[in-house]
Design a protein around this motif. Structure first.
Motif, PDB file in Angstrom:
ATOM      1  N   SER A   7       0.821  -1.212   0.000  1.00 60.62           N
ATOM      2  CA  SER A   7       0.000   0.000   0.000  1.00 60.62           C
ATOM      3  C   SER A   7       0.856   1.265   0.000  1.00 60.62           C
ATOM      4  N   ASP A   8       2.148   1.112   0.329  1.00 64.37           N
ATOM      5  CA  ASP A   8       3.059   2.268   0.358  1.00 64.37           C
ATOM      6  C   ASP A   8       3.856   2.421  -0.933  1.00 64.37           C
ATOM      7  N   TRP A   9       3.675   1.503  -1.876  1.00 65.62           N
ATOM      8  CA  TRP A   9       4.515   1.512  -3.082  1.00 65.62           C
ATOM      9  C   TRP A   9       4.328   2.767  -3.916  1.00 65.62           C
ATOM     10  N   GLN A  10       3.076   3.183  -4.116  1.00 67.15           N
ATOM     11  CA  GLN A  10       2.828   4.311  -5.008  1.00 67.15           C
ATOM     12  C   GLN A  10       3.482   5.582  -4.475  1.00 67.15           C
ATOM     13  N   ALA A  11       3.293   5.861  -3.196  1.00 67.73           N
ATOM     14  CA  ALA A  11       3.893   7.055  -2.608  1.00 67.73           C
ATOM     15  C   ALA A  11       5.418   6.975  -2.665  1.00 67.73           C
ATOM     16  N   TRP A  12       5.967   5.793  -2.391  1.00 60.70           N
ATOM     17  CA  TRP A  12       7.421   5.626  -2.438  1.00 60.70           C
ATOM     18  C   TRP A  12       7.953   5.817  -3.856  1.00 60.70           C
ATOM     19  N   LEU A  13       7.261   5.235  -4.828  1.00 59.07           N
ATOM     20  CA  LEU A  13       7.703   5.352  -6.221  1.00 59.07           C
ATOM     21  C   LEU A  13       7.703   6.810  -6.659  1.00 59.07           C
ATOM     22  N   GLU A  14       6.646   7.539  -6.299  1.00 60.95           N
ATOM     23  CA  GLU A  14       6.565   8.944  -6.685  1.00 60.95           C
ATOM     24  C   GLU A  14       7.640   9.769  -5.983  1.00 60.95           C
ATOM     25  N   ARG A  15       7.913   9.457  -4.722  1.00 61.91           N
ATOM     26  CA  ARG A  15       8.894  10.233  -3.963  1.00 61.91           C
ATOM     27  C   ARG A  15      10.322   9.947  -4.415  1.00 61.91           C
ATOM     28  N   GLU A  16      10.640   8.674  -4.642  1.00 63.16           N
ATOM     29  CA  GLU A  16      12.013   8.294  -4.914  1.00 63.16           C
ATOM     30  C   GLU A  16      12.374   8.293  -6.397  1.00 63.16           C
ATOM     31  N   TYR A  17      11.353   8.145  -7.256  1.00 61.56           N
ATOM     32  CA  TYR A  17      11.660   7.976  -8.671  1.00 61.56           C
ATOM     33  C   TYR A  17      10.946   8.983  -9.572  1.00 61.56           C
ATOM     34  N   LEU A  18       9.650   9.130  -9.371  1.00 62.22           N
ATOM     35  CA  LEU A  18       8.916  10.002 -10.288  1.00 62.22           C
ATOM     36  C   LEU A  18       9.310  11.457 -10.148  1.00 62.22           C
TER      37      LEU A  18
END
Length: 313
Positions: free
Chosen positions: A293-304
């Motif tokens: 459930s934390d993947w989307q926020a992490w992906l946006e913060r660290e990569y996007l």
């Protein structure tokens, strides 16, 4: 939400046909943007998929197919008698309790090698709860439970393989459901040689596909010599690695080092219990959160934020 062009590509239905089915027969009612563009939900897509099947495979005319669809949607969904879930009790269970009950029944069926019953329950769950809820709240917890049962000796190797393979097949079905955005870099997903558990990698690959990235999925126990030609020929820009055994972390780190020495621009996403439990990880910033459930926020913060996978409007 999907545009009409995306739906047309996903279902192989011309856009003119989609408009005709909507305007003439009210087959589905997509939402509209402020500019008037159609936006289709997952439910709209599945309804259109069903209509296409009736027309092409059963030679039903579209008006009759739409009538049948509306009648079916007006009725409360009923599972096949052979896979009827336990009757509801009073008070009505919460969604968490409903998910848990469904997961228990599917797990029990798989544990006893009742594949047909398990698939029937999964199909019924998709109807009741939708695809995302079934994946993240039912099937993923089952996979975690299967892995724990195998590690603790409560499930045999044969049971673990059977259960994992059946659910993995259901994940594979949706790899081609989501549109790919050509401007995004290709992603390579693999478990390094010696790692035979690929469920987490498969789940994350599906997540990346939902974000519009093309994923080349190599799966478990991938020999190192096969990785470099693919990176070179396919112009891979992001590599996803997954390990469940912490003892493989050093071997995986060496693979990362060798990839970086030849492809210094490469970016990585690291997942699995093998990384999550490693307090001395060589690349801690690349380790993704354990909770999906934390993947989307992490992906946006660290990569996007640095635009490697940003979807352009």
């Amino acid at each position: 939400m999907y545009s009409i062009k995306q739906v047309a590509a996903m279902l192989d239905i011309p856009t003119v046909t989609l408009r005709a089915w909507e305007n003439r027969y009210s087959a589905v009612t997509p939402e509209r943007t402020e500019s008037g563009y159609r936006l289709y939900t997952d439910e709209n897509v599945e309804d259109l998929r069903w209509l296409k099947e009736q027309v092409e495979q059963h030679q039903t005319n579209i008006s009759e197919a739409v009538r049948m669809l509306k009648e079916n949607k007006a009725k409360p969904p009923q599972p096949p008698e052979s896979v009827m879930p336990a009757p509801l009790t009073t008070p009505v269970p919460t969604m968490e309790e409903a998910y848990s009950r469904m997961a228990d029944q599917i797990y029990d069926s798989l544990y006893h090698f009742q594949g047909e019953r398990a698939n029937g329950l999964i199909d019924f769950g998709f109807t009741m709860y939708g695809y995302d809820s079934m994946f993240y709240h039912v099937l993923v917890p089952i996979l975690v439970r299967v892995g724990d049962a195998w590690e603790q000796g409560r499930a045999t190797v044969a049971q673990e393989h059977f259960m994992t393979q059946l659910i993995s097949q259901r994940f594979y079905q949706f790899f081609h459901l989501f549109p790919i955005y050509p401007h995004l870099p290709k992603v390579l997903a693999l478990c390094p040689e010696g790692e035979h558990h690929q469920v987490g990698l498969l789940l994350f690959s599906l997540f990346m596909r939902k974000n519009g990235a093309e994923v080349l999925y190599l799966g478990a126990n991938t020999p190192e010599e096969g990785v470099f030609p693919i990176i070179r020929e396919q112009k891979i820009k992001l590599v996803c690695l997954s390990i469940t055994n912490p003892s493989l972390s050093e071997k995986s780190d060496r693979l990362i080092d060798r990839i970086l020495s030849e492809f210094p621009y490469m970016r990585f996403i690291l997942g699995g219990k093998g990384y999550e439990r490693n307090k001395n990880a060589a690349y801690p910033d690349w380790i993704m959160p354990e909770n999906s459930s934390d993947w989307q926020a992490w992906l946006e913060r660290e990569y996007l934020t640095e635009n490697p996978l940003r979807t352009q409007n």
